[in-house]
Structures are given as C-alpha cells and as structure tokens.
Design an enzyme around this catalytic site. Sequence first.
Site, PDB file in Angstrom:
ATOM      1  N   LYS A 121       0.970  -0.961  -0.311  1.00  0.00           N
ATOM      2  CA  LYS A 121       0.181   0.240  -0.479  1.00  0.00           C
ATOM      3  C   LYS A 121       0.701   1.238   0.157  1.00  0.00           C
ATOM      4  O   LYS A 121       1.816   1.252   0.625  1.00  0.00           O
ATOM      5  CB  LYS A 121      -0.713  -0.003   1.017  1.00  0.00           C
ATOM      6  CG  LYS A 121      -2.181   1.424   0.862  1.00  0.00           C
ATOM      7  CD  LYS A 121      -2.943   1.129   2.103  1.00  0.00           C
ATOM      8  CE  LYS A 121      -2.240   1.427   3.602  1.00  0.00           C
ATOM      9  NZ  LYS A 121      -2.129   2.318   3.539  1.00  0.00           N
ATOM     10  N   GLU A 123       1.140   5.568  -0.039  1.00  0.00           N
ATOM     11  CA  GLU A 123      -0.300   7.064   0.238  1.00  0.00           C
ATOM     12  C   GLU A 123       0.097   8.036  -1.123  1.00  0.00           C
ATOM     13  O   GLU A 123       1.259   8.512  -1.260  1.00  0.00           O
ATOM     14  CB  GLU A 123       0.812   7.562   1.566  1.00  0.00           C
ATOM     15  CG  GLU A 123      -0.058   6.624   2.784  1.00  0.00           C
ATOM     16  CD  GLU A 123       0.115   7.256   3.824  1.00  0.00           C
ATOM     17  OE1 GLU A 123       0.750   8.377   3.653  1.00  0.00           O
ATOM     18  OE2 GLU A 123       0.056   6.856   4.769  1.00  0.00           O
ATOM     19  N   GLU A 190      -9.066   7.617   3.539  1.00  0.00           N
ATOM     20  CA  GLU A 190      -8.968   7.812   5.067  1.00  0.00           C
ATOM     21  C   GLU A 190      -9.858   9.462   5.258  1.00  0.00           C
ATOM     22  O   GLU A 190      -8.887  10.157   4.761  1.00  0.00           O
ATOM     23  CB  GLU A 190      -7.180   7.748   5.711  1.00  0.00           C
ATOM     24  CG  GLU A 190      -7.139   7.699   7.116  1.00  0.00           C
ATOM     25  CD  GLU A 190      -6.062   7.382   7.346  1.00  0.00           C
ATOM     26  OE1 GLU A 190      -5.881   7.812   8.679  1.00  0.00           O
ATOM     27  OE2 GLU A 190      -5.183   7.209   7.086  1.00  0.00           O
TER      28      GLU A 190
END
Length: 272
Positions: A121, A123, A190
């Site tokens: 993952k 960002e 998020e």
Amino acid sequence: MSTAKKEYKRITTKTLVDMKHNGEKISMLTAYDYTMARIVDGAGIDVILVGDSASNVMAGHETTLPITLDQMIYHASSVIRGINRSLVVVDLPFGTYQSDPKEALRSAIRIMKESGGHAVKLEGGREIKDSIKRILNAGIPVMGHLGLTPQSIYKFGTYTVRAKDKDEAEKLKEDALMLEKIGCFAIVLEKVPASLAAEVAKSVQIPIIGIGAGPGCDGQVLVTHDMLGMTYEFNPRFLRRYLDLYSEMTHAFEKYISDVKSGDFPNEDEQY
C-alpha cells in the site's frame, strides 16, 4: 445487488473485487505480530493491513514517519506466519517510494520476497503515479491510499478531515479514477466526508475501504489496538471500541502482582 455472504477459503485481490460487485462489505484490520494475526485471521477478517501505524502502536512514535523498511518487513513476516485465509497488505514506509520509481520497486520487491506479503500500500495520487506504475509492472499488487495520508502529516499540519473544499475533493476523485486506471486493486480513503467517499465508491469498479469515511464505502478498516480499547488517548469520531482491554489488562496485571506479593500464586495446583 445481492448481500448473501459467500464463503471464501482464501482472500485474493480478485476476491475483493468480486465482493464489491456482489454487494458484500469488506472487513479489514491491522496486525503487526504472529499472535495477533492468528487471532484476527481465525476470526474471519478479509484483509490484514501490516500498517506503518506500527510506528505509533508498537514503537511509541508520534508519527508513522520513523518506521523503516527493515522494521516493516519484520512485522509483515511475523503476520504472514500467523495467517491462513486473509489477504495481507503491507505499507511501504515513508521515504521508500516517493522520490524515485526505481527505489519504490526495490522497496516493494523486498517486502514481497522477504516477508511473503501479498500486496503493498502506498499513500498518494498523481504525485506518485510513476512509482505505482513501476511496482504494478513488476506484477506486485498495489492498494492506494487517498484523503488523510499520515505520512504527509507535516505537510497538512493536522489530522483533520481532508477534501472538504471543492478543489481538494475534485483532485481526490481524479486520483481515485487514475489509481483504478493504472491497475490498483483497491483504495483506502481516510478521513474524508462520507458523501464524497460514497461518490468515489460508486465511480470506480475497485473496492474503496474507508476509515473515517462513512458507510458508503465497500469496506472498513480500523487499527486493531484502537478497536480493542488497548489505547485510550486516541478518540476520533470514527472509532468504535468493541472492548476496553486497557482496563481489563490493567486489572489482570494488578491482580497478578497482588497474588505474587501475597504468596497466593503459585498455589499447589500450579507447581510440580
């Protein structure tokens, strides 16, 4: 869409896409060690995230920035040894992918080879597009992460809700479409407005996993230590605590200390 739950013996990236298309919500929690991973996986969780939140939860740092690639590999290796069913996604830590796509690929390869993780993952959106493409071209599955990106906390200056203004919301929607187009199998959103997250989830064919992003996402993720109530100083609106382990563990430790001090432990049945 059908909401009937299908039994999956092993979760893959394809499984998650199928779950979205079948209307089945995706469950995701963090784990950083073998023991916790065994419990979480055994309970039937779909995705385990070996998050760089280990920097906070396990090491006590204020941010996710200090954790290293070697440390992430250590945590991920421990988790992999404890699972039978879950898909294990591993965060690439700060500084291992932002500046150079070749370094991003080297970092992702180390994660996959040395830990046995199933995916990584990263960002960010268009600013790390080349790094994501390089990793994907090597056959490594990538989960995206948009909205509040904790590795950029010093840029934001706060952990407040992201994409409330029109320009940032438009960029987020464009980035989500871009991440899908280049081949990401899912995206974490998020701390963004629930209406925006729902709109993004409907606009893409890949799963959107929310944390503080409302019920319109295709799944939800929380930090396990937070939802178990092992932490007490972290109280965001989106967190639901399912236990109060901080109090229960404190009571157990106090009882143990008392029993040792009084001579009650060990008793006749607890000796050889």
